[in-house]
Design an enzyme around this catalytic site. Structure first.
Site, mmCIF file in Angstrom:
data_model
loop_
_atom_site.group_PDB
_atom_site.id
_atom_site.type_symbol
_atom_site.label_atom_id
_atom_site.label_comp_id
_atom_site.label_asym_id
_atom_site.label_seq_id
_atom_site.Cartn_x
_atom_site.Cartn_y
_atom_site.Cartn_z
ATOM 1 N N SER A 1 -37.738 65.954 -8.112
ATOM 2 C CA SER A 1 -37.961 64.636 -7.534
ATOM 3 C C SER A 1 -37.042 63.614 -8.205
ATOM 4 O O SER A 1 -35.827 63.781 -8.199
ATOM 5 C CB SER A 1 -39.439 64.265 -7.661
ATOM 6 O OG SER A 1 -39.762 63.177 -6.843
ATOM 7 N N ASP B 1 -40.940 67.636 -1.498
ATOM 8 C CA ASP B 1 -40.807 67.472 -2.952
ATOM 9 C C ASP B 1 -41.179 68.752 -3.714
ATOM 10 O O ASP B 1 -42.258 69.321 -3.511
ATOM 11 C CB ASP B 1 -41.744 66.333 -3.361
ATOM 12 C CG ASP B 1 -41.502 65.815 -4.762
ATOM 13 O OD1 ASP B 1 -41.098 66.607 -5.633
ATOM 14 O OD2 ASP B 1 -41.726 64.613 -4.984
#
Length: 308
Positions: free
Chosen positions: A44, A178
């Site tokens: 991320s 993610d």
């Protein structure tokens, strides 16, 4: 055999600025930290850091990315919904601003094969599109440029977009979300993948490998009481998603400590008790920067000096 050094960055949305500031400060004492690293791993916001550093950006430049562009990504791209319609029907933010700023920061044409350092960035593939229906499934995906990679032609700003596509915050991107859904602390996946790429047996792991894991400003959480007879709604309100994320981060930390012992070090500062900063709370960027600039890094600096 020579040391193999892995530098890993947690995910955390806007809290990635804390990692960037820590890194900027650490480089004052250990200026060769990035150059000496064999593998940069990040999930991320940590993936943005890893890709940016591997592409030649400085910690200071990446700090400015979070400081100046965070509000653009997490405020001006906010979607407005009819509050009477019930739960939001789509992600909280449009990812157009995130995509544009990643492209501007990391470069539109830069591919994994072009990077001067090896990188590994977790994402999650929602559909592997296997021709055999029995094998069609979702799966973890590790984007990397280690030997044997089939990702070499992937543009890094797209990889950064994939690993940052936090469910409910951003839409999926090209079918990816993610990597924090399974590896918000990417230390262990980086270690095991590096081992596989180097084709070494496990005997010399403790002697040869070094892993430095950098977290960001998380807050302490707990659920009081001995019995909780709850359904989905109550668990979600109590923080089930944070619980799952924190549990994954913690078990990765434990496993890396057991494998590498003193050759693994994690620096993950906690915010003061009762302080929580959400991953999209860009209004609190100055508070996060001040927190990171005040941290005592002496133990971290000492470990790097002895082990890196």
């Amino acid at each position: 055999m020579e040391k193999y050094r892995i530098l890993a960055f947690d995910g955390g949305g806007i809290r990635g600025v804390v990692t960037a500031v820590i890194l900027e400060r650490l480089l004052e004492s250990a200026p060769n930290l990035i150059e000496a690293a064999d593998l940069l791993a990040g999930t991320s916001s940590g993936g943005i850091l890893a890709l940016g550093l591997a592409g030649g950006l400085s910690a200071a430049q990446l700090r400015r990315f979070f400081e100046t562009l965070g509000p653009e990504i997490f405020h001006h791209s906010r979607r407005v919904f009819d509050t009477e319609a019930g739960p939001a029907p789509s992600a909280r933010y449009d990812n157009a601003a995130l995509c544009r700023e990643l492209q501007r920061c990391l470069g539109e044409a830069v591919r994994l094969a072009d990077l001067r350092k090896q990188v590994l960035v977790p994402a999650f593939d929602l559909d592997n599109e296997a021709a055999d229906p029995v094998k069609r499934s979702w799966r973890p995906k590790l984007f990397h440029n280690l030997p044997g990679s089939d990702d070499a032609k992937r543009r890094i700003y797209r990889v950064a977009l994939y690993t940052s596509a936090a469910p409910a915050y951003f839409p999926s991107a090209d079918g990816f979300i993610d990597g924090g859904v399974y590896a918000n602390n990417p230390s262990l996946v980086a270690l095991t993948h590096a081992l596989g790429a180097r084709r070494e047996n496990s005997a010399p792991i403790q002697r040869n490998f070094r892993v430095l894991s950098l977290g960001n400003a998380t807050g302490a959480k707990y659920i009081a009481g001995n019995r909780h007879d709850w359904g989905c709604a109550q668990w979600l309100r109590a923080g089930l998603l944070d619980l799952i994320n924190d549990a994954g981060v913690a078990i990765t930390d434990l496993q890396c400590r057991q494998i590498l012992r003193e050759r693994y070090f994690r620096f993950a500062p906690q915010l003061p008790m009762d302080t929580q900063i959400m991953l999209d709370d860009s209004a609190r960027l100055p508070e996060l920067v001040d927190f990171a600039e005040r941290l005592d890094l002496s133990e971290l600096v000492a470990w790097v000096g002895e082990n890196w």
